[in-house]
Design an enzyme around this catalytic site. Structure first.
Site, mmCIF file in Angstrom:
data_model
loop_
_atom_site.group_PDB
_atom_site.id
_atom_site.type_symbol
_atom_site.label_atom_id
_atom_site.label_comp_id
_atom_site.label_asym_id
_atom_site.label_seq_id
_atom_site.Cartn_x
_atom_site.Cartn_y
_atom_site.Cartn_z
ATOM 1 N N LYS A 63 0.821 -1.195 0.000
ATOM 2 C CA LYS A 63 0.000 0.000 0.000
ATOM 3 C C LYS A 63 0.862 1.254 0.000
ATOM 4 O O LYS A 63 0.380 2.359 -0.195
ATOM 5 C CB LYS A 63 -0.866 0.036 1.276
ATOM 6 C CG LYS A 63 -1.737 -1.174 1.467
ATOM 7 C CD LYS A 63 -2.372 -1.150 2.876
ATOM 8 C CE LYS A 63 -2.935 -2.506 3.209
ATOM 9 N NZ LYS A 63 -3.222 -2.618 4.655
ATOM 10 N N GLY A 64 2.156 1.058 0.251
ATOM 11 C CA GLY A 64 3.038 2.204 0.501
ATOM 12 C C GLY A 64 3.138 3.213 -0.620
ATOM 13 O O GLY A 64 3.383 4.390 -0.381
ATOM 14 N N GLU A 95 7.125 2.655 -6.586
ATOM 15 C CA GLU A 95 7.400 2.081 -5.267
ATOM 16 C C GLU A 95 7.696 3.203 -4.280
ATOM 17 O O GLU A 95 8.236 4.246 -4.649
ATOM 18 C CB GLU A 95 8.595 1.119 -5.410
ATOM 19 C CG GLU A 95 9.074 0.459 -4.148
ATOM 20 C CD GLU A 95 8.057 -0.460 -3.464
ATOM 21 O OE1 GLU A 95 6.947 0.010 -3.196
ATOM 22 O OE2 GLU A 95 8.416 -1.619 -3.175
ATOM 23 N N ASP A 96 7.344 2.986 -3.029
ATOM 24 C CA ASP A 96 7.633 4.007 -2.018
ATOM 25 C C ASP A 96 9.129 4.062 -1.709
ATOM 26 O O ASP A 96 9.736 5.116 -1.701
ATOM 27 C CB ASP A 96 6.811 3.769 -0.735
ATOM 28 C CG ASP A 96 6.955 2.355 -0.170
ATOM 29 O OD1 ASP A 96 7.635 1.502 -0.783
ATOM 30 O OD2 ASP A 96 6.374 2.095 0.902
ATOM 31 N N ASP A 138 14.769 -0.640 -0.836
ATOM 32 C CA ASP A 138 15.592 -0.927 0.337
ATOM 33 C C ASP A 138 16.597 -2.018 -0.057
ATOM 34 O O ASP A 138 17.582 -1.740 -0.735
ATOM 35 C CB ASP A 138 14.651 -1.327 1.480
ATOM 36 C CG ASP A 138 15.326 -1.503 2.813
ATOM 37 O OD1 ASP A 138 16.421 -0.966 3.015
ATOM 38 O OD2 ASP A 138 14.756 -2.187 3.693
ATOM 39 N N LYS A 149 17.136 3.714 -0.270
ATOM 40 C CA LYS A 149 18.123 3.451 0.793
ATOM 41 C C LYS A 149 19.248 2.651 0.147
ATOM 42 O O LYS A 149 19.369 1.439 0.346
ATOM 43 C CB LYS A 149 17.495 2.608 1.903
ATOM 44 C CG LYS A 149 16.681 3.366 2.913
ATOM 45 C CD LYS A 149 16.391 2.450 4.102
ATOM 46 C CE LYS A 149 15.134 2.855 4.796
ATOM 47 N NZ LYS A 149 14.716 1.898 5.830
ATOM 48 N N PHE A 200 14.564 4.132 9.588
ATOM 49 C CA PHE A 200 13.217 3.659 9.298
ATOM 50 C C PHE A 200 12.293 4.859 9.215
ATOM 51 O O PHE A 200 12.159 5.618 10.167
ATOM 52 C CB PHE A 200 12.736 2.661 10.351
ATOM 53 C CG PHE A 200 11.568 1.863 9.855
ATOM 54 C CD1 PHE A 200 11.771 0.702 9.128
ATOM 55 C CD2 PHE A 200 10.267 2.298 10.080
ATOM 56 C CE1 PHE A 200 10.695 -0.023 8.622
ATOM 57 C CE2 PHE A 200 9.184 1.572 9.581
ATOM 58 C CZ PHE A 200 9.401 0.414 8.860
ATOM 59 N N VAL A 201 11.681 5.013 8.059
ATOM 60 C CA VAL A 201 10.854 6.193 7.835
ATOM 61 C C VAL A 201 9.385 5.823 7.703
ATOM 62 O O VAL A 201 9.047 4.712 7.287
ATOM 63 C CB VAL A 201 11.311 6.978 6.588
ATOM 64 C CG1 VAL A 201 12.674 7.608 6.817
ATOM 65 C CG2 VAL A 201 11.332 6.101 5.344
ATOM 66 N N ASP A 250 4.459 2.964 6.282
ATOM 67 C CA ASP A 250 3.897 2.604 7.576
ATOM 68 C C ASP A 250 4.900 1.928 8.487
ATOM 69 O O ASP A 250 5.982 1.507 8.081
ATOM 70 C CB ASP A 250 2.740 1.615 7.371
ATOM 71 C CG ASP A 250 3.236 0.204 7.043
ATOM 72 O OD1 ASP A 250 4.104 0.075 6.165
ATOM 73 O OD2 ASP A 250 2.787 -0.755 7.693
ATOM 74 N N ARG A 252 0.685 6.073 7.786
ATOM 75 C CA ARG A 252 0.643 6.259 6.329
ATOM 76 C C ARG A 252 0.078 7.622 5.936
ATOM 77 O O ARG A 252 0.397 8.156 4.877
ATOM 78 C CB ARG A 252 -0.234 5.184 5.675
ATOM 79 C CG ARG A 252 0.323 3.774 5.739
ATOM 80 C CD ARG A 252 -0.461 2.881 4.782
ATOM 81 N NE ARG A 252 -0.274 1.471 5.034
ATOM 82 C CZ ARG A 252 0.732 0.736 4.556
ATOM 83 N NH1 ARG A 252 1.662 1.302 3.825
ATOM 84 N NH2 ARG A 252 0.815 -0.555 4.818
HETATM 85 P P1 IMP Z 1 12.982 -4.303 -0.095
HETATM 86 O O1 IMP Z 1 12.424 -5.545 -0.709
HETATM 87 O O2 IMP Z 1 13.904 -4.618 1.048
HETATM 88 O O3 IMP Z 1 13.627 -3.366 -1.072
HETATM 89 O O4 IMP Z 1 11.796 -3.605 0.652
HETATM 90 C C1 IMP Z 1 11.011 -2.695 0.081
HETATM 91 C C2 IMP Z 1 9.798 -2.461 0.950
HETATM 92 O O5 IMP Z 1 10.108 -2.527 2.348
HETATM 93 C C3 IMP Z 1 9.272 -1.088 0.736
HETATM 94 O O6 IMP Z 1 8.389 -1.046 -0.349
HETATM 95 C C4 IMP Z 1 8.580 -0.813 2.044
HETATM 96 O O7 IMP Z 1 7.280 -1.343 2.013
HETATM 97 C C5 IMP Z 1 9.391 -1.559 3.062
HETATM 98 N N1 IMP Z 1 10.335 -0.661 3.750
HETATM 99 C C6 IMP Z 1 11.667 -0.626 3.624
HETATM 100 N N2 IMP Z 1 12.206 0.338 4.385
HETATM 101 C C7 IMP Z 1 11.166 0.945 4.988
HETATM 102 C C8 IMP Z 1 11.069 2.062 5.882
HETATM 103 O O8 IMP Z 1 12.048 2.722 6.278
HETATM 104 N N3 IMP Z 1 9.814 2.401 6.264
HETATM 105 C C9 IMP Z 1 8.699 1.750 5.843
HETATM 106 N N4 IMP Z 1 8.749 0.712 5.000
HETATM 107 C C10 IMP Z 1 9.973 0.311 4.574
#
Ligand code: IMP
Length: 177
Positions: A42-43, A98-99, A102, A130, A151-152, A158, A164
């Site tokens: 949902k981000g 994508e939000d 990471d 990140k 962590f944001v 969220d 959110r």
């Molecule tokens: P990845 O698969 O590790 O790249 O994760 C991506 C997803 O992790 C993002 O779309 C977010 O939903 C979640 N995520 C990663 N870091 C944060 C954060 O700092 N705050 C909130 N959600 C995060």
């Protein structure tokens, strides 16, 4: 802790200015073409709705769902599809929205999955990056802001489904994660 006690990393104004710049870039890159914005639930919903309203392209939306972090801070490394797209993607210009990028696990999974539909092109727009946390070498084509390893929350993002609706992006202190 009250929402407005959390430290602001990016103000709503900073976000809106940057979203406008990305939209202008998309207008240039896809001039005369149509695009499908696919938001990752949902981000990315808030980012998608702002971005889509700033572009002047012929655009449609779709959403895709993946299993989220839930109450955990670390990605498990497993990504599971919880909602698929609803429109045909073959030959389409896809902007995957994508939000936050990471570790890259989610984006890598989604990119590979969407490429099986044989779109005309697939670009990634991530509001936040990140970069220091990446485990898989994947980059977004459009990045709002590169941020440190914090962590944001807010602007769609969220922690255990909260925050959110914050208009700014704020930092959640480690003791609250
Ligand atoms: P990845 O698969 O590790 O790249 O994760 C991506 C997803 O992790 C993002 O779309 C977010 O939903 C979640 N995520 C990663 N870091 C944060 C954060 O700092 N705050 C909130 N959600 C995060």
């Amino acid at each position: 802790m009250l929402m407005d006690e959390l430290r602001v990393l990016l103000t709503h104004k900073q976000i809106q200015d940057r979203v406008g710049e990305i939209a202008a870039q998309l207008d240039r890159d896809f001039a005369g073409q149509s695009v499908i914005f696919i938001g990752v639930l949902k981000g990315a919903t808030i980012f998608l709705s702002d971005l889509a309203r700033r572009v002047q392209l012929d655009a449609t939306f779709d959403f895709i769902g993946v299993a989220s972090y839930g109450k955990q801070k670390q990605s498990s490394g497993e990504v599971r599809l919880t909602k698929d797209v609803e429109q045909p993607l073959t030959g389409a210009n896809i902007i995957l929205v994508e939000d936050i990028l990471d570790t890259g696990l989610t984006m890598n999974y989604l990119r590979n999955m969407l490429l099986t539909h044989q779109p005309r092109c697939l670009k990634i727009a991530a509001l936040l990056d990140k970069a220091c946390r990446r485990q898989i070498p994947i980059q977004a084509d459009y990045v709002g802001f590169t941020i440190p390893d914090e962590f944001v929350v807010g602007y769609g993002m969220d922690h255990a489904e909260r925050y959110r609706n914050l208009p700014d992006i704020r930092v959640l202190p480690p003791e609250l994660i």
